[in-house]
Design a protein around this motif. Structure first.
Motif, mmCIF file in Angstrom:
data_model
loop_
_atom_site.group_PDB
_atom_site.id
_atom_site.type_symbol
_atom_site.label_atom_id
_atom_site.label_comp_id
_atom_site.label_asym_id
_atom_site.label_seq_id
_atom_site.Cartn_x
_atom_site.Cartn_y
_atom_site.Cartn_z
ATOM 1 N N THR A 33 -7.672 5.609 -5.361
ATOM 2 C CA THR A 33 -7.492 6.246 -4.066
ATOM 3 C C THR A 33 -5.942 6.826 -3.948
ATOM 4 O O THR A 33 -5.894 8.061 -3.320
ATOM 5 C CB THR A 33 -7.718 5.116 -3.005
ATOM 6 N N PHE A 34 -5.062 6.083 -4.723
ATOM 7 C CA PHE A 34 -3.665 6.635 -4.623
ATOM 8 C C PHE A 34 -3.489 7.922 -5.162
ATOM 9 O O PHE A 34 -2.955 8.775 -4.517
ATOM 10 C CB PHE A 34 -2.860 5.557 -5.360
ATOM 11 N N ASP B 11 -6.060 11.003 -2.986
ATOM 12 C CA ASP B 11 -6.159 10.434 -1.493
ATOM 13 C C ASP B 11 -6.479 11.731 -0.827
ATOM 14 O O ASP B 11 -5.642 12.711 -1.200
ATOM 15 C CB ASP B 11 -4.445 9.967 -1.254
ATOM 16 N N THR C 167 -3.566 13.444 1.040
ATOM 17 C CA THR C 167 -2.347 14.092 0.235
ATOM 18 C C THR C 167 -2.635 15.886 0.630
ATOM 19 O O THR C 167 -3.751 16.379 0.019
ATOM 20 C CB THR C 167 -2.603 13.782 -1.212
ATOM 21 N N SER D 279 0.970 -1.123 0.097
ATOM 22 C CA SER D 279 -0.053 -0.002 -0.039
ATOM 23 C C SER D 279 0.909 1.357 -0.049
ATOM 24 O O SER D 279 1.732 1.554 0.788
ATOM 25 C CB SER D 279 -1.065 0.040 1.182
ATOM 26 N N ARG E 255 0.881 5.277 -0.056
ATOM 27 C CA ARG E 255 0.196 6.640 -0.202
ATOM 28 C C ARG E 255 0.970 7.779 -0.262
ATOM 29 O O ARG E 255 2.098 7.922 0.287
ATOM 30 C CB ARG E 255 -0.434 6.700 1.481
ATOM 31 N N TYR F 224 5.886 9.548 0.009
ATOM 32 C CA TYR F 224 5.260 8.317 -0.201
ATOM 33 C C TYR F 224 5.473 7.726 1.159
ATOM 34 O O TYR F 224 6.604 7.544 1.508
ATOM 35 C CB TYR F 224 5.485 7.648 -1.360
ATOM 36 N N THR G 150 -2.786 -1.084 -2.965
ATOM 37 C CA THR G 150 -2.693 0.016 -3.418
ATOM 38 C C THR G 150 -3.873 0.043 -4.835
ATOM 39 O O THR G 150 -3.742 -0.508 -5.738
ATOM 40 C CB THR G 150 -1.376 0.503 -4.316
#
Length: 259
Positions: free
Chosen positions: A236-237, A240, A243, A205, A207, A225, A232
């Motif tokens: 969503t990545f 997000d 972020t 995963s 992010r 990250y 992942t």
């Protein structure tokens, strides 16, 4: 006689950006008091190493610094002497950071101060190899710089990231939206490509916890990250809510669509 190598210097805005993204990682994911291995392509001056050591010497318990050019490697070795004399476990290596082999079980912080854009060429294959061999693994932090000042054009963006844009439901004819997604997320999509190449997007995963833009002779950004076990998903990545975006030039937060 070979020309005297020129000292490679960076302006303060790059280090402001690095400090901001590092602070955000420490607040969200760093383990207080834990020791880390720092692996960097941060330049001959080694100021990034000094910065981390100031925050907490344990962030630089082990340090590997890479330089691909021989002249810059010689400069980095000279600049490393003082840190090594002070007791730092610092290894300045002549080669590519993408050839790094993991020799410590400590969690790693990677700083890839890339020259150019983290999207084209063979970056997805290089990152894929690092993920597959577990050079980058759960518990690590990944910091990547990328050039924002130019791109190969909308046609090339659509061609290179066509699959990702389709999954995201982006209309490729919406030029403004394509440019916005590319600008704020091209390293993110490159990393997803790297995971997908080896089919491990369901094992790790990633992010993106923050992006900071700055000007260091040219418009640049540093992308942060966090890596952990999990899955992942591209949508969503890229989108997000965690972020955060910041502009060093204005000293203010900004929205992703304004980035």
């Amino acid at each position: 006689m070979a020309p005297t190598p020129v000292r490679l210097e960076y302006g303060p805005k790059k280090y402001a950006a690095l400090h901001l993204i590092l602070c955000r990682w420490i607040r969200l994911y760093g383990t207080p008091g834990a020791s880390y291995c720092y692996v960097t392509l941060g330049g001959t001056e080694l100021r990034d190493i000094e910065s981390l050591r100031f925050v907490d010497a344990k962030l630089t318990s082990i340090v590997c610094s890479y330089e691909e050019r021989h002249d810059r490697h010689e400069l980095a070795k000279a600049n490393a002497a003082e840190l090594i004399a002070a007791g730092m476990a610092l290894d300045v290596r002549h080669g590519s950071i993408f050839t790094h082999k993991r020799t410590s079980d400590l969690p790693h912080i990677f700083f890839l101060d890339i020259i150019g854009i983290c999207a084209w060429g063979d970056y997805q294959q290089l990152f894929a190899a690092m993920f597959q061999s577990e050079v980058i693994r759960e518990g690590d932090c990944l910091l990547i710089t990328s050039h924002l000042g130019h791109n190969p054009g909308l046609d090339e963006i659509r061609k290179h990231f066509g699959g990702e844009l389709a999954v995201l439901g982006i209309d490729e004819n919406d030029k403004k939206l394509v440019r916005e997604i590319y600008r704020r997320a091209h390293p993110t999509m490159t990393l997803f490509k790297a995971l997908y190449l080896n089919g491990i997007q369901s094992e790790l995963s990633l992010r993106c916890f923050g992006v900071v833009k700055y000007r260091d002779g040219a418009p640049m950004a540093i992308y942060g990250y966090n890596v952990r076990a999990g899955k992942t998903e591209l949508a969503t990545f890229v989108n997000d809510e965690e972020t955060a975006y910041f502009d060093v030039g204005t000293g203010r937060h900004c929205e992703g669509e304004e980035f």
